[in-house]
Design an enzyme around this catalytic site. Structure first.
Site, short mmCIF file in Angstrom:
data_model
loop_
_atom_site.label_atom_id
_atom_site.label_comp_id
_atom_site.label_asym_id
_atom_site.label_seq_id
_atom_site.Cartn_x
_atom_site.Cartn_y
_atom_site.Cartn_z
N ASN A 93 11.65 15.95 85.63
CA ASN A 93 12.45 15.59 86.81
C ASN A 93 13.78 14.93 86.44
O ASN A 93 14.75 15.05 87.19
CB ASN A 93 11.64 14.66 87.72
N ASN A 133 13.78 10.11 88.08
CA ASN A 133 14.00 11.26 88.96
C ASN A 133 15.43 11.35 89.50
O ASN A 133 15.82 12.41 90.01
CB ASN A 133 13.02 11.21 90.14
N ASP A 178 12.00 12.75 76.67
CA ASP A 178 10.66 13.06 76.18
C ASP A 178 10.27 14.50 76.51
O ASP A 178 10.68 15.05 77.52
CB ASP A 178 9.64 12.11 76.82
N TYR A 185 7.97 -0.50 82.29
CA TYR A 185 8.03 0.85 81.72
C TYR A 185 8.57 0.87 80.29
O TYR A 185 8.62 1.94 79.68
CB TYR A 185 8.93 1.74 82.59
N HIS A 218 7.45 8.00 78.35
CA HIS A 218 8.52 8.56 79.18
C HIS A 218 9.87 7.91 78.88
O HIS A 218 10.91 8.43 79.26
CB HIS A 218 8.17 8.35 80.66
N TYR A 274 15.96 5.05 87.99
CA TYR A 274 14.65 5.64 87.77
C TYR A 274 14.83 7.11 87.39
O TYR A 274 15.82 7.75 87.74
CB TYR A 274 13.70 5.45 88.96
#
Length: 243
Positions: free
Chosen positions: A112, A66, A91, A14, A19, A64
């Site tokens: 989230n 969320n 973001d 990632y 993001h 992560y």
């Protein structure tokens, strides 16, 4: 102490995602200033340093996106910090690429990571939103957000992150509008207080503080005809001046 939390997802998979611009932002601040090496704590990566004479903690949650609030909330409780002591960088789909907005409080806007921060940290913290643009179609949002920045994005991404890192002390001093102006100027925009007065269609600046009527009165009056039928009619109506 001020805590600056950059939001993103952990792992090489990632690292280049849109993001993850929050991670990129705190990494840029970390590189530019004297912070300790990254260490693992509070289910995140943290680094301690000082900006503008105040202790600052950088944190990148490793839970992560969320569940970002779980890591940030744990760190806030440990240091006995209030929401006002937190700046979250993340973001924003609804801002054009390269634009930035900074405000205190507000809604999560469907993000989230911010939804999680609101639940675990309170809502009255400062939110620095970094625009990544919208793909234009709802069905493409996930691929856009979890897709890597393109090479062409470097034209705005690097100046954005560099300017934020160079002026990170403004976050400590609560100079929010000044920081937004610095970023806008670096990206080729204009600071609000430096925008020129609105120009008229012919490119000439309108006189400050003059109404349309006053401008009309001060403009050159058209010459009246000296000869011909119209001149004769005006002569009959008003007579010759000096007579």
């Amino acid at each position: 102490m001020l805590m600056i939390a950059g939001l993103g997802n952990p792992g090489a998979k990632y690292a280049g995602n849109r993001h993850n611009i929050g991670f990129m932002a705190v990494d840029a601040i970390h590189r530019r200033h004297s912070f300790s090496p990254w260490s693992k704590k509070f289910r995140g990566e943290i680094a301690e340093g000082e900006l503008a004479g105040e202790k600052v903690l950088l944190i990148k949650p490793q839970t992560y996106m969320n569940l970002s609030g779980e890591a940030v909330g744990e760190a806030m409780r440990f240091y006995k910090l209030q929401p006002a002591d937190l700046v979250a960088i993340y973001d924003e789909l609804d801002l054009p690429a390269g634009k930035a907005r900074l405000k205190t409080g507000g809604g999560h806007g469907g993000h989230n990571g911010i939804r999680s921060l609101d639940a675990h940290c309170g809502k009255e913290y400062r939110r620095l939103r970094l625009g990544i643009g919208h793909p234009g179609v709802k069905e493409m949002v996930q691929n856009h957000v979890l897709g890597d920045f393109a090479k062409a994005d470097r034209d705005w991404l690097e100046p954005l992150l560099d300017t934020l890192a160079d002026n990170a002390e403004m976050l400590v001093r609560n100079e929010d509008s000044q920081l937004m102006n610095k970023i806008a100027l670096a990206l080729g925009g204009q600071a609000e207080e430096e925008k020129p007065r609105r120009e008229s269609k012919d490119g000439e600046k309108k006189p400050a503080g003059q109404s349309h009527i006053r401008q009309a009165r001060s403009s050159n009056q058209p010459k009246l005809p000296a000869t011909g039928p119209m001149a004769e009619m005006l002569k009959k109506m008003f007579g010759n001046k000096g007579e």
